[in-house]
Every structure is written in C-alpha cells, then in structure tokens.
Design a protein around this motif. Sequence first.
Motif, PDB file in Angstrom:
ATOM      1  N   ASP A 254       0.822  -1.218   0.000  1.00  0.00           N
ATOM      2  CA  ASP A 254       0.000   0.000   0.000  1.00  0.00           C
ATOM      3  C   ASP A 254       0.850   1.260   0.000  1.00  0.00           C
ATOM      4  O   ASP A 254       0.402   2.317   0.412  1.00  0.00           O
ATOM      5  CB  ASP A 254      -0.957  -0.006   1.192  1.00  0.00           C
ATOM      6  CG  ASP A 254      -0.234  -0.006   2.536  1.00  0.00           C
ATOM      7  OD1 ASP A 254       1.018  -0.114   2.560  1.00  0.00           O
ATOM      8  OD2 ASP A 254      -0.919   0.097   3.576  1.00  0.00           O
ATOM      9  N   ARG A 255       2.086   1.147  -0.484  1.00  0.00           N
ATOM     10  CA  ARG A 255       2.962   2.311  -0.616  1.00  0.00           C
ATOM     11  C   ARG A 255       3.215   2.589  -2.102  1.00  0.00           C
ATOM     12  O   ARG A 255       3.268   1.665  -2.906  1.00  0.00           O
ATOM     13  CB  ARG A 255       4.308   2.071   0.072  1.00  0.00           C
ATOM     14  CG  ARG A 255       4.269   2.058   1.601  1.00  0.00           C
ATOM     15  CD  ARG A 255       5.693   1.891   2.110  1.00  0.00           C
ATOM     16  NE  ARG A 255       5.795   2.104   3.542  1.00  0.00           N
ATOM     17  CZ  ARG A 255       5.780   1.141   4.452  1.00  0.00           C
ATOM     18  NH1 ARG A 255       5.673  -0.126   4.056  1.00  0.00           N
ATOM     19  NH2 ARG A 255       5.897   1.415   5.751  1.00  0.00           N
ATOM     20  N   ALA A 271      12.050   1.638   3.778  1.00  0.00           N
ATOM     21  CA  ALA A 271      10.976   0.677   4.050  1.00  0.00           C
ATOM     22  C   ALA A 271      11.445  -0.760   3.807  1.00  0.00           C
ATOM     23  O   ALA A 271      10.659  -1.611   3.403  1.00  0.00           O
ATOM     24  CB  ALA A 271       9.731   0.993   3.218  1.00  0.00           C
ATOM     25  N   GLY A 272      12.745  -1.011   4.026  1.00  0.00           N
ATOM     26  CA  GLY A 272      13.286  -2.352   3.836  1.00  0.00           C
ATOM     27  C   GLY A 272      13.471  -2.762   2.394  1.00  0.00           C
ATOM     28  O   GLY A 272      13.687  -3.942   2.105  1.00  0.00           O
ATOM     29  N   LEU A 273      13.410  -1.795   1.480  1.00  0.00           N
ATOM     30  CA  LEU A 273      13.486  -2.088   0.051  1.00  0.00           C
ATOM     31  C   LEU A 273      14.614  -1.304  -0.605  1.00  0.00           C
ATOM     32  O   LEU A 273      14.976  -0.208  -0.153  1.00  0.00           O
ATOM     33  CB  LEU A 273      12.174  -1.724  -0.641  1.00  0.00           C
ATOM     34  CG  LEU A 273      10.913  -2.434  -0.150  1.00  0.00           C
ATOM     35  CD1 LEU A 273       9.681  -1.797  -0.775  1.00  0.00           C
ATOM     36  CD2 LEU A 273      10.966  -3.923  -0.454  1.00  0.00           C
ATOM     37  N   GLY A 304      16.052  -6.636   1.515  1.00  0.00           N
ATOM     38  CA  GLY A 304      17.369  -6.488   2.126  1.00  0.00           C
ATOM     39  C   GLY A 304      18.326  -7.600   1.804  1.00  0.00           C
ATOM     40  O   GLY A 304      19.549  -7.447   1.950  1.00  0.00           O
ATOM     41  N   GLN A 305      17.807  -8.754   1.375  1.00  0.00           N
ATOM     42  CA  GLN A 305      18.647  -9.884   0.989  1.00  0.00           C
ATOM     43  C   GLN A 305      18.891  -9.943  -0.517  1.00  0.00           C
ATOM     44  O   GLN A 305      19.453 -10.919  -1.020  1.00  0.00           O
ATOM     45  CB  GLN A 305      18.005 -11.196   1.455  1.00  0.00           C
ATOM     46  CG  GLN A 305      18.071 -11.450   2.962  1.00  0.00           C
ATOM     47  CD  GLN A 305      17.139 -10.547   3.745  1.00  0.00           C
ATOM     48  OE1 GLN A 305      15.948 -10.446   3.420  1.00  0.00           O
ATOM     49  NE2 GLN A 305      17.668  -9.865   4.745  1.00  0.00           N
ATOM     50  N   TRP A 328       1.985   7.680   0.340  1.00  0.00           N
ATOM     51  CA  TRP A 328       2.754   8.244  -0.769  1.00  0.00           C
ATOM     52  C   TRP A 328       4.174   8.525  -0.277  1.00  0.00           C
ATOM     53  O   TRP A 328       4.371   9.319   0.633  1.00  0.00           O
ATOM     54  CB  TRP A 328       2.108   9.532  -1.277  1.00  0.00           C
ATOM     55  CG  TRP A 328       0.776   9.282  -1.908  1.00  0.00           C
ATOM     56  CD1 TRP A 328      -0.442   9.212  -1.285  1.00  0.00           C
ATOM     57  CD2 TRP A 328       0.531   9.031  -3.298  1.00  0.00           C
ATOM     58  NE1 TRP A 328      -1.435   8.950  -2.187  1.00  0.00           N
ATOM     59  CE2 TRP A 328      -0.881   8.830  -3.434  1.00  0.00           C
ATOM     60  CE3 TRP A 328       1.327   8.976  -4.429  1.00  0.00           C
ATOM     61  CZ2 TRP A 328      -1.473   8.565  -4.650  1.00  0.00           C
ATOM     62  CZ3 TRP A 328       0.748   8.710  -5.663  1.00  0.00           C
ATOM     63  CH2 TRP A 328      -0.637   8.515  -5.762  1.00  0.00           C
ATOM     64  N   MET A 329       5.149   7.865  -0.879  1.00  0.00           N
ATOM     65  CA  MET A 329       6.535   7.976  -0.453  1.00  0.00           C
ATOM     66  C   MET A 329       7.194   9.112  -1.249  1.00  0.00           C
ATOM     67  O   MET A 329       7.890   8.883  -2.246  1.00  0.00           O
ATOM     68  CB  MET A 329       7.256   6.646  -0.664  1.00  0.00           C
ATOM     69  CG  MET A 329       6.542   5.460  -0.064  1.00  0.00           C
ATOM     70  SD  MET A 329       6.392   5.570   1.747  1.00  0.00           S
ATOM     71  CE  MET A 329       8.070   5.172   2.226  1.00  0.00           C
TER      72      MET A 329
END
Length: 331
Positions: A254-255, A271-273, A304-305, A328-329
């Motif tokens: 949802d981002r 956001a971990g991406l 992250g991997q 909304w980022m």
Amino acid sequence: MPRFPTTRIFTFLAAMLVLVPLVLVPLAHANPSQWRAEWPRTDFSETSIDDWSEIMSGGPPKDGIPAIDDPRFLRATDDTALRGREPVITVEIDGAAPRAYPIRYLMWHEIVNDTVGGVPVAVTYCPLCNSGMIFDRRVRGRVLSFGVSGKLRHSDMVMYDRQTQSWWQQAIGEGIVGEMTGVELRQLPAWMESWDQYRARNPQGLVMAEPAHDRSYGRNPYRGYDRSARPFLYNGEDPPHGIPPLARVVRVGDRAWPLTRIRDEGGVREAGLAISWEEGQASALDRGVISEGREVGTVRVRDGQGRDVAHDVMFAFAFHAFWPDGRWMLR
C-alpha cells in the motif's frame, strides 16, 4: 487527443451522448440485471462492490479481447520481431528458463495463461492503468484460467475465471464478484524491462512468440495516452499532492513511490526495500509505435537480501483509486 481503439472510443462517445458526462454523474442505472444474460453462471449476490456504477463497459464484450492460453516461445537469440527499447514483462522462477512476455502482445490480449517451472501463472497487463502483474493461478485447490471480461472499474481491467465465472480486479488481484469474492491471488515477483536489457542478461532465455491473431503488434492503439490530462473512462478523484493522474508510481503493497523521485535520486533505499532505476525502456503508451516511445526507464525492487519483490509500476490515479488510504513515499 489520444487515439484509443475504435470500440472503446465509440462506447465512450455514445455514453456521452446518451447520458450527462461520465466525469460528473455516475451511471446510476448500472446493475447486475444488465449482465446476467451474458454471465448466467456468475453469482452476483456475492460481491464486494458497493456501487455498481463503478463497473462500466470498456467497449469489447466478454472475450472480445482474447486472452492467450497456449503461448509459444522462442529463444531470445532467435527473435527478430522485437526492437531494443520495447518493454517486456520478465518472469524468473527457479528451475525454469527465464521468460519474457512482450508488451506488444499483451497490449492486445491483456492476459496470458501459462505455466513456468511447474507454476501456473497469469501474466496480466492493463494498458489504461499501465498495471503489469503476474499471479499464481492456483486457488483453493484448483488451477484457474483467466479471460478478459470487457468490463472496467476505475479504468482497470476486470478479469474473470472460466471455472467459476467470478470477476477479479486486476490491479489488486482480488475477486470482486461471484464465488471468489474476497479471495486474493498471490502476486509473483516480476518486472518490466526493455528487450535489450532482458536478452543481455538472458541470451538463452525464452521470449513469447507472436500470437496467431490478426493484430497490429508493435503498434500502440492508445497513442499519447500517458501524456493525457485525464485517464480514459475514469470518473474518480485525482491523486493528492499535485501528482498528475497519469504519472507512473512504483507500488509495493500500500505504498507508492513516484517514478520521477526514484529516477532523480538514482534509486531509493527505504521501508526495507532497494528500488533501482536504469535508463533504456520506452513507454508503451506514448508514440504510435511502441519502440519509439519516450524514455521511462526500468525499475527493479529488491528486499534487504537482494531478492526480487512483487510490485507494480502503475499510474498514480489507479493507486489512489484502489488504495485511497495508501502511503505516498514522496521524500
């Protein structure tokens, strides 16, 4: 003015003549009784739709846009039809050769039912939302096959499955009418990149061959669409923050990240991406010839991997329509 397929523009203009403008007044008369003759096996009593006026015809009838069920493939080195900057949807599943599904074919068929590495998949593309996603077709112990209903909701393709005749919203991968209402399809990691980028990485990979249909493959019937001020057959709200309705955003859950931000910053990590951008891909919805479209670039989303993450590169209006409370980022 954008040039849309004749069937869709005719439907739109006819509605404008018979009704007041769609952008101002909903289709109050829209209801399942109009569709039961065409959909006798669909259970319209089961639905997540509160307002039936959100569903409208895109022009073609059920299966008027024919899904592909038995795609043929070539080795990447053997294909001579594709041009370097043309977009393809790439699928890489462990144990199977990589596969590329050219947008030049999906533009006219919108769904390809295939099996990759033993996984039955639906490769989907909605030109009006620029939404290209791949779903696992295994649902509740059975394998579904999907077709194009001819209906739109918030300008996004409504799919249907042939087994239960339920309707599915492509942008969210969820059943919205019928037995499968509320069921979510599992989206698989895939991405849109240029043909050059795909074959440079996968010279021995596979690419979907031209279907045996009479279509103008390689041409864009929606010329100028992604430079339009308004989406076609859409009467919802514009996105917030002054974002143009047909600006591309990278959606993960949802981002949504504006594509311009990712391009201008050379990629983002949050956001971990890790979301990257690389030059080389043409817009499929710009010029009359897909390969001549302006530069939009290629996005990859990894965790992250370093593993690929399921995502979509869609238009901002569609994100706002289906995730009105989405994040909304912007920075």
